[in-house]
Motif scaffolding. Structure first.
Motif, PDB file in Angstrom:
ATOM      1  N   TYR A 147      -1.827 -38.715  56.016  1.00 57.28           N
ATOM      2  CA  TYR A 147      -1.578 -38.881  57.768  1.00 57.28           C
ATOM      3  C   TYR A 147      -2.611 -38.113  58.414  1.00 57.28           C
ATOM      4  O   TYR A 147      -3.026 -37.006  58.040  1.00 57.28           O
ATOM      5  CB  TYR A 147      -0.085 -38.660  58.096  1.00 57.28           C
ATOM      6  CG  TYR A 147       0.942 -39.348  57.309  1.00 57.28           C
ATOM      7  CD1 TYR A 147       1.006 -40.717  57.807  1.00 57.28           C
ATOM      8  CD2 TYR A 147       1.573 -38.821  56.358  1.00 57.28           C
ATOM      9  CE1 TYR A 147       1.989 -41.637  57.348  1.00 57.28           C
ATOM     10  CE2 TYR A 147       2.717 -39.797  55.904  1.00 57.28           C
ATOM     11  CZ  TYR A 147       2.773 -41.103  56.233  1.00 57.28           C
ATOM     12  OH  TYR A 147       3.908 -42.079  55.866  1.00 57.28           O
ATOM     13  N   SER A 148      -2.878 -38.740  59.567  1.00 57.07           N
ATOM     14  CA  SER A 148      -3.844 -38.113  60.314  1.00 57.07           C
ATOM     15  C   SER A 148      -3.884 -38.577  61.733  1.00 57.07           C
ATOM     16  O   SER A 148      -3.478 -39.598  62.318  1.00 57.07           O
ATOM     17  CB  SER A 148      -5.610 -38.347  59.877  1.00 57.07           C
ATOM     18  OG  SER A 148      -6.573 -37.814  60.868  1.00 57.07           O
ATOM     19  N   GLN A 149      -3.770 -37.473  62.522  1.00 61.00           N
ATOM     20  CA  GLN A 149      -4.010 -37.753  63.926  1.00 61.00           C
ATOM     21  C   GLN A 149      -5.435 -37.875  64.838  1.00 61.00           C
ATOM     22  O   GLN A 149      -5.476 -38.021  65.989  1.00 61.00           O
ATOM     23  CB  GLN A 149      -3.051 -36.759  64.741  1.00 61.00           C
ATOM     24  CG  GLN A 149      -1.682 -36.652  64.384  1.00 61.00           C
ATOM     25  CD  GLN A 149      -0.666 -35.522  64.976  1.00 61.00           C
ATOM     26  OE1 GLN A 149      -1.312 -34.772  65.702  1.00 61.00           O
ATOM     27  NE2 GLN A 149       0.505 -35.683  64.593  1.00 61.00           N
ATOM     28  N   VAL A 150      -6.342 -37.675  63.751  1.00 62.53           N
ATOM     29  CA  VAL A 150      -7.830 -37.748  64.243  1.00 62.53           C
ATOM     30  C   VAL A 150      -8.265 -39.150  64.213  1.00 62.53           C
ATOM     31  O   VAL A 150      -9.007 -39.568  65.168  1.00 62.53           O
ATOM     32  CB  VAL A 150      -8.697 -36.649  63.441  1.00 62.53           C
ATOM     33  CG1 VAL A 150      -9.864 -36.678  63.924  1.00 62.53           C
ATOM     34  CG2 VAL A 150      -7.971 -35.126  63.669  1.00 62.53           C
ATOM     35  N   THR A 194      -4.152 -33.935  58.951  1.00 64.49           N
ATOM     36  CA  THR A 194      -3.381 -33.005  59.830  1.00 64.49           C
ATOM     37  C   THR A 194      -2.036 -33.038  58.992  1.00 64.49           C
ATOM     38  O   THR A 194      -1.279 -31.861  59.516  1.00 64.49           O
ATOM     39  CB  THR A 194      -3.337 -33.668  61.184  1.00 64.49           C
ATOM     40  OG1 THR A 194      -2.765 -35.064  61.055  1.00 64.49           O
ATOM     41  CG2 THR A 194      -4.474 -33.648  61.916  1.00 64.49           C
ATOM     42  N   SER A 195      -1.533 -33.927  58.159  1.00 59.88           N
ATOM     43  CA  SER A 195      -0.621 -33.750  57.458  1.00 59.88           C
ATOM     44  C   SER A 195      -0.396 -32.398  56.504  1.00 59.88           C
ATOM     45  O   SER A 195       0.697 -31.973  55.912  1.00 59.88           O
ATOM     46  CB  SER A 195       0.151 -34.859  56.792  1.00 59.88           C
ATOM     47  OG  SER A 195      -0.828 -35.240  55.779  1.00 59.88           O
ATOM     48  N   GLY A 196      -1.649 -32.245  56.213  1.00 56.31           N
ATOM     49  CA  GLY A 196      -1.812 -31.162  55.210  1.00 56.31           C
ATOM     50  C   GLY A 196      -1.364 -31.478  53.710  1.00 56.31           C
ATOM     51  O   GLY A 196      -1.634 -30.859  52.592  1.00 56.31           O
ATOM     52  N   VAL A 197      -1.028 -32.887  53.464  1.00 53.49           N
ATOM     53  CA  VAL A 197      -0.970 -33.264  51.965  1.00 53.49           C
ATOM     54  C   VAL A 197      -1.598 -34.755  51.890  1.00 53.49           C
ATOM     55  O   VAL A 197      -1.555 -35.542  52.700  1.00 53.49           O
ATOM     56  CB  VAL A 197       0.651 -33.295  51.897  1.00 53.49           C
ATOM     57  CG1 VAL A 197       1.012 -33.963  50.604  1.00 53.49           C
ATOM     58  CG2 VAL A 197       1.347 -32.064  52.198  1.00 53.49           C
TER      59      VAL A 197
END
Length: 241
Positions: free
Chosen positions: A61-64, A47-50
């Motif tokens: 980084y991930s919120q999943v 979700t951070s895209g990087v």
């Protein structure tokens, strides 16, 4: 002789200080993850895209997923890694060890030049050893940094396994800040090595200076004071007569 050598080793003392800083930078280069920046804007997991790809870990980084920051370890035996990453792991560890040994050798060499040590026969060996280790450290750091830089510039990818949750290829990849840090560390190490190897007593025979030192001739003021004292003694002798 001590006073004379102290005034010849100031640049080498400065190089020793810079060498300690460069070793810390080398250690940071080996440990940090930002060797490559992978941009994956449309990935549902990252979700951070990087994603940050280093030589030991790949992180994002991930919120999943269960954890916000997710890092996956890359071992030297992993078959999916391109050659430059296992090579960087080995070379950077060697650079850290050689850099530490170079600092120890530099400390002993500068100590011998600065403080009163009667036996100076090993001063040449210590300065050459420290300089050689610094240059070796800089070279060992520079090779993996340049190699991985070339891989990023040529847009080479890494085929991570599925459990890494990374795509086969990023939408775009850029050079990470660690590459610049590695270049800085390597350049500083090479400069330190050349400074130690340029110490003039590496190339001058110390036996002659040790003989002069026993007579007090190592102090440059001796050459100004001795004739004056001899003249005064001669004058006093002639006056008594």
């Amino acid at each position: 002789m001590v006073t004379y050598l102290v005034r010849t080793a100031h640049w080498q003392f400065l190089a020793l200080v810079v060498g300690c800083v460069a070793w810390i930078l080398t250690l940071a280069t080996a440990g940090l993850n930002e060797w490559r920046l992978w941009y994956v804007p449309d990935d549902p997991i990252i979700t951070s895209g990087v994603a940050w790809v280093g030589i030991w870990r790949a992180c994002f980084y991930s919120q999943v997923l269960s954890k916000t920051e997710n890092c996956w370890t890359m071992n030297i035996s992993d078959q999916f890694l391109p050659t430059e990453i296992p090579a960087a792991q080995v070379l950077m560890m060697l650079a850290v060890i050689c850099g530490l040994a170079g600092n120890v050798g530099g400390c002993l060499a500068v100590r011998m030049a600065y403080f009163s040590v009667e036996d100076r026969r090993n001063i040449r060996l210590l300065f050459v050893l420290a300089g050689g280790l610094y240059i070796l450290t800089g070279t060992l750091t520079l090779v993996p940094v340049v190699w991985n830089l070339n891989s990023v510039l040529t847009n080479r990818t890494i085929h991570f396994p599925l459990n890494f949750h990374l795509p086969e290829a990023p939408a775009n990849q850029e050079v990470g800040s660690v590459i610049a840090l590695g270049f800085l560390a390597a350049i500083l190490m090479l400069c330190c090595g050349l400074t130690f190897l340029c110490y003039k007593y590496i190339w001058v025979d110390l036996k002659r200076h040790q003989t002069r030192g026993e007579r007090g001739l190592d102090n440059p003021t001796f050459f100004m004071e001795e004739p004056r004292q001899m003249t005064l003694k001669s004058f006093e002798g002639s006056t008594k007569i």
